[in-house]
Design a protein around this motif. Sequence first.
Motif, PDB file in Angstrom:
ATOM      1  N   SER A   1       3.286 -92.997-123.497  1.00  0.00           N
ATOM      2  CA  SER A   1       1.912 -93.471-123.176  1.00  0.00           C
ATOM      3  C   SER A   1       1.780 -94.587-122.055  1.00  0.00           C
ATOM      4  O   SER A   1       1.128 -95.614-122.469  1.00  0.00           O
ATOM      5  CB  SER A   1       1.051 -93.845-124.532  1.00  0.00           C
ATOM      6  N   ILE A   2       2.236 -94.011-121.017  1.00  0.00           N
ATOM      7  CA  ILE A   2       2.163 -95.193-119.884  1.00  0.00           C
ATOM      8  C   ILE A   2       1.735 -94.607-118.690  1.00  0.00           C
ATOM      9  O   ILE A   2       1.569 -93.267-118.636  1.00  0.00           O
ATOM     10  CB  ILE A   2       3.674 -95.580-119.545  1.00  0.00           C
ATOM     11  N   ARG A   3       1.047 -95.410-117.548  1.00  0.00           N
ATOM     12  CA  ARG A   3       0.312 -94.800-116.520  1.00  0.00           C
ATOM     13  C   ARG A   3       1.341 -94.506-115.320  1.00  0.00           C
ATOM     14  O   ARG A   3       1.549 -95.343-114.511  1.00  0.00           O
ATOM     15  CB  ARG A   3      -0.958 -95.922-116.262  1.00  0.00           C
ATOM     16  N   LEU A   4       1.550 -93.288-115.531  1.00  0.00           N
ATOM     17  CA  LEU A   4       2.625 -92.741-114.588  1.00  0.00           C
ATOM     18  C   LEU A   4       2.391 -91.186-114.559  1.00  0.00           C
ATOM     19  O   LEU A   4       2.398 -90.611-115.629  1.00  0.00           O
ATOM     20  CB  LEU A   4       3.904 -93.184-114.782  1.00  0.00           C
ATOM     21  N   PHE A   5       2.361 -90.657-113.309  1.00  0.00           N
ATOM     22  CA  PHE A   5       2.720 -89.015-113.053  1.00  0.00           C
ATOM     23  C   PHE A   5       3.391 -88.684-111.875  1.00  0.00           C
ATOM     24  O   PHE A   5       3.175 -89.395-110.976  1.00  0.00           O
ATOM     25  CB  PHE A   5       1.363 -88.497-113.323  1.00  0.00           C
ATOM     26  N   VAL A   6       4.086 -87.492-111.867  1.00  0.00           N
ATOM     27  CA  VAL A   6       4.659 -86.929-110.944  1.00  0.00           C
ATOM     28  C   VAL A   6       4.065 -85.662-110.439  1.00  0.00           C
ATOM     29  O   VAL A   6       3.570 -85.230-111.296  1.00  0.00           O
ATOM     30  CB  VAL A   6       6.300 -87.005-111.095  1.00  0.00           C
ATOM     31  N   MET A   7       4.234 -85.304-109.140  1.00  0.00           N
ATOM     32  CA  MET A   7       3.638 -84.254-108.629  1.00  0.00           C
ATOM     33  C   MET A   7       4.504 -83.492-107.508  1.00  0.00           C
ATOM     34  O   MET A   7       5.027 -84.350-106.841  1.00  0.00           O
ATOM     35  CB  MET A   7       2.234 -84.513-107.782  1.00  0.00           C
ATOM     36  N   ASP A   8       4.008 -82.534-107.303  1.00  0.00           N
ATOM     37  CA  ASP A   8       4.560 -81.620-106.043  1.00  0.00           C
ATOM     38  C   ASP A   8       3.816 -80.387-105.969  1.00  0.00           C
ATOM     39  O   ASP A   8       3.969 -79.249-106.679  1.00  0.00           O
ATOM     40  CB  ASP A   8       6.193 -81.440-106.048  1.00  0.00           C
ATOM     41  N   ILE A   9       2.981 -80.362-104.920  1.00  0.00           N
ATOM     42  CA  ILE A   9       1.951 -79.104-104.555  1.00  0.00           C
ATOM     43  C   ILE A   9       2.775 -78.132-103.517  1.00  0.00           C
ATOM     44  O   ILE A   9       1.985 -77.220-103.439  1.00  0.00           O
ATOM     45  CB  ILE A   9       0.565 -79.431-104.410  1.00  0.00           C
ATOM     46  N   ASP A  10       3.610 -78.730-103.205  1.00  0.00           N
ATOM     47  CA  ASP A  10       4.351 -77.854-102.063  1.00  0.00           C
ATOM     48  C   ASP A  10       5.421 -77.032-102.188  1.00  0.00           C
ATOM     49  O   ASP A  10       5.999 -76.176-101.358  1.00  0.00           O
ATOM     50  CB  ASP A  10       4.668 -79.091-100.697  1.00  0.00           C
ATOM     51  N   PHE A  11       6.333 -76.981-103.415  1.00  0.00           N
ATOM     52  CA  PHE A  11       7.611 -76.696-103.285  1.00  0.00           C
ATOM     53  C   PHE A  11       7.447 -75.128-103.609  1.00  0.00           C
ATOM     54  O   PHE A  11       6.550 -74.593-104.194  1.00  0.00           O
ATOM     55  CB  PHE A  11       8.337 -77.244-104.710  1.00  0.00           C
ATOM     56  N   ASN A  12       8.521 -74.593-103.448  1.00  0.00           N
ATOM     57  CA  ASN A  12       8.891 -72.855-103.633  1.00  0.00           C
ATOM     58  C   ASN A  12       9.706 -72.570-104.602  1.00  0.00           C
ATOM     59  O   ASN A  12      10.362 -73.368-104.871  1.00  0.00           O
ATOM     60  CB  ASN A  12       9.310 -72.216-102.088  1.00  0.00           C
ATOM     61  N   ARG A  13       9.085 -71.563-105.239  1.00  0.00           N
ATOM     62  CA  ARG A  13      10.103 -71.140-106.336  1.00  0.00           C
ATOM     63  C   ARG A  13      10.335 -69.785-106.207  1.00  0.00           C
ATOM     64  O   ARG A  13       9.498 -68.753-106.193  1.00  0.00           O
ATOM     65  CB  ARG A  13       9.501 -71.343-107.644  1.00  0.00           C
ATOM     66  N   GLU A  14      11.596 -69.284-105.941  1.00  0.00           N
ATOM     67  CA  GLU A  14      11.878 -67.776-105.752  1.00  0.00           C
ATOM     68  C   GLU A  14      12.810 -67.262-106.659  1.00  0.00           C
ATOM     69  O   GLU A  14      13.847 -67.927-107.070  1.00  0.00           O
ATOM     70  CB  GLU A  14      12.396 -67.743-104.501  1.00  0.00           C
ATOM     71  N   GLU A  15      12.652 -66.113-107.199  1.00  0.00           N
ATOM     72  CA  GLU A  15      13.411 -65.385-108.252  1.00  0.00           C
ATOM     73  C   GLU A  15      14.779 -64.744-107.316  1.00  0.00           C
ATOM     74  O   GLU A  15      14.712 -64.294-106.331  1.00  0.00           O
ATOM     75  CB  GLU A  15      12.866 -64.087-109.083  1.00  0.00           C
ATOM     76  N   VAL A  16      15.915 -65.194-107.931  1.00  0.00           N
ATOM     77  CA  VAL A  16      17.101 -64.562-107.107  1.00  0.00           C
ATOM     78  C   VAL A  16      18.137 -63.808-108.145  1.00  0.00           C
ATOM     79  O   VAL A  16      17.770 -64.364-109.585  1.00  0.00           O
ATOM     80  CB  VAL A  16      18.070 -65.782-106.551  1.00  0.00           C
ATOM     81  N   THR A  17      18.925 -63.159-107.752  1.00  0.00           N
ATOM     82  CA  THR A  17      19.717 -62.283-108.641  1.00  0.00           C
ATOM     83  C   THR A  17      21.118 -62.779-108.454  1.00  0.00           C
ATOM     84  O   THR A  17      21.702 -62.857-107.136  1.00  0.00           O
ATOM     85  CB  THR A  17      19.611 -60.692-108.489  1.00  0.00           C
TER      86      THR A  17
END
Length: 196
Positions: free
Chosen positions: A69-85
């Motif tokens: 319960s502390i005033r901190l957050f992290v974010m990333d609205i740009d990253f890509n996530r790709e499924e790979v085999t």
Amino acid sequence: MNANAEILENYSPSGEKLKVYTYPAPVLKKIAEPITEFNDDLKKLCKDMLYTMYHAPGIGLAAPQIGKSIRLFVMDIDFNREEVTRADGTKDYELSNFNPLILINPEIEKVEGEILYEEGCLSLPGLYEEVKRVEKIKVHYQDVEGNKHTLDADGLLSVCIQHENDHLEGIVFLERLSTLKRNFLTKRYLKRSGLR
Ligand code: NI
């Protein structure tokens, strides 16, 4: 190089995967405390929160969501996530194009406008709903070194900052909906989670 740049520049995910608390965990309803000590523990926590966020996956994660319960957050609205085999046929995900942000003791100034955006939350799995937010904001915050910054945000960045900042006030996005929608969705969510 300062510690803030050390974490954020040329970022590649490393750290520990933390437990994400889901609604209605009591920690999600508390007003979080300001951060006053900018030490190594805080830096480690930020790295672990980013790692946890990327692997969830999510575009934002606030400290109350991992039980702090502390005033901190992290974010990333740009990253890509790709499924790979992989060579052995198993499926995996590859993450790229990282643009992490760490906001400590944020304070939001509403600038103008209104935006409707479909939101989701790692603490409310499976729930997505349109929420009305302020379109343009200014956010004053500190980095992991305690240095002060100001960021102008609109669109998804603005929505995400307001969503994460709500977590620091003990508010989940359900509480930003009309009473009718909130009651209906809360009941459905709790039923699905086997809580009611
Ligand atoms: Ni959330």
